[in-house]
Write a protein that holds these residues in place. Structure first.
Motif, PDB file in Angstrom:
ATOM      1  N   ALA A 137      19.442  -5.974 -19.769  1.00 14.38           N
ATOM      2  CA  ALA A 137      20.639  -6.808 -19.872  1.00 14.38           C
ATOM      3  C   ALA A 137      21.616  -6.496 -18.737  1.00 14.38           C
ATOM      4  N   ASP A 138      21.766  -5.211 -18.414  1.00 18.41           N
ATOM      5  CA  ASP A 138      22.635  -4.822 -17.305  1.00 18.41           C
ATOM      6  C   ASP A 138      22.117  -5.383 -15.977  1.00 18.41           C
ATOM      7  N   LEU A 139      20.804  -5.295 -15.780  1.00 17.23           N
ATOM      8  CA  LEU A 139      20.213  -5.836 -14.549  1.00 17.23           C
ATOM      9  C   LEU A 139      20.408  -7.355 -14.483  1.00 17.23           C
ATOM     10  N   GLU A 140      20.277  -8.021 -15.624  1.00 17.10           N
ATOM     11  CA  GLU A 140      20.484  -9.470 -15.659  1.00 17.10           C
ATOM     12  C   GLU A 140      21.908  -9.817 -15.215  1.00 17.10           C
ATOM     13  N   ASN A 141      22.889  -9.062 -15.686  1.00 18.63           N
ATOM     14  CA  ASN A 141      24.277  -9.292 -15.273  1.00 18.63           C
ATOM     15  C   ASN A 141      24.455  -9.082 -13.780  1.00 18.63           C
ATOM     16  N   ARG A 142      23.796  -8.077 -13.237  1.00 18.44           N
ATOM     17  CA  ARG A 142      23.903  -7.818 -11.798  1.00 18.44           C
ATOM     18  C   ARG A 142      23.227  -8.919 -10.981  1.00 18.44           C
ATOM     19  N   VAL A 143      22.102  -9.444 -11.502  1.00 16.22           N
ATOM     20  CA  VAL A 143      21.419 -10.535 -10.806  1.00 16.22           C
ATOM     21  C   VAL A 143      22.315 -11.767 -10.785  1.00 16.22           C
TER      22      VAL A 143
END
Length: 164
Positions: free
Chosen positions: A49-55
């Motif tokens: 989820a954190d990576l999705e936000n960064r993407v």
């Protein structure tokens, strides 16, 4: 029932409130493993989820973050991700191309445009031995959702040094 609740139930099965038999110990160990796997999967989902936000935020590393997110999700779902990088078998690709002269076929997918461009150039110039002699193959790159695909075509030639 969650793995944690199953573990508590397994440890309190006998009348004394403890583990009674070897079978109970083995069952409790399996439940502990399941509880650990559940916790790790939950943590991996949080990382995804954190990576999705960064993407979504964009930036120069968005593609790499999307790739990392895909690996994390695969691991959270229990899939084994031995190596995210797959290597091209250029000899096999060249043989497939020689078997179908004039037909454009995929050679390999690359995450970076520079890598795909370099391989396409190496195919055209016969830097890679599988694609010799020089001029026997055409190659180009095509964009894909995950990067770039190198496609190539065997050009029928009358030169004597071309392998059949």
């Amino acid at each position: 029932m969650s793995a944690r609740r199953q573990l508590i139930a397994a440890l309190s099965e006998d009348g004394l409130g403890g583990i009674a038999t070897l079978h109970d110990v083995e069952r409790a160990e399996k439940l502990v493993d399941a509880a650990v796997a559940e916790a790790v999967a939950a943590e991996l989902r949080a990382v995804a989820a954190d990576l999705e936000n960064r993407v979504r935020a964009g930036g120069p590393r968005a593609r790499g973050l999307a790739f990392a997110r895909a690996i994390v999700i695969a691991r959270a779902e229990g899939e084994s991700v031995d190596s995210p990088r797959k290597f091209a078998n250029h000899y096999a690709a060249a043989e497939k191309l020689r078997a179908q002269p004039g037909v454009w076929l995929p050679v390999h997918d690359y995450a970076l445009k520079g890598s795909a461009d370099a391989i396409a150039r190496h195919i055209r110039c016969a830097v890679l031995p599988a694609y010799r002699p020089e001029g026997a193959f055409k190659a180009r790159i095509e964009p894909t959702p995950d990067g770039y695909r190198v496609v190539a075509c065997f050009v029928e030639t009358t030169r004597k040094d071309v392998r059949p």
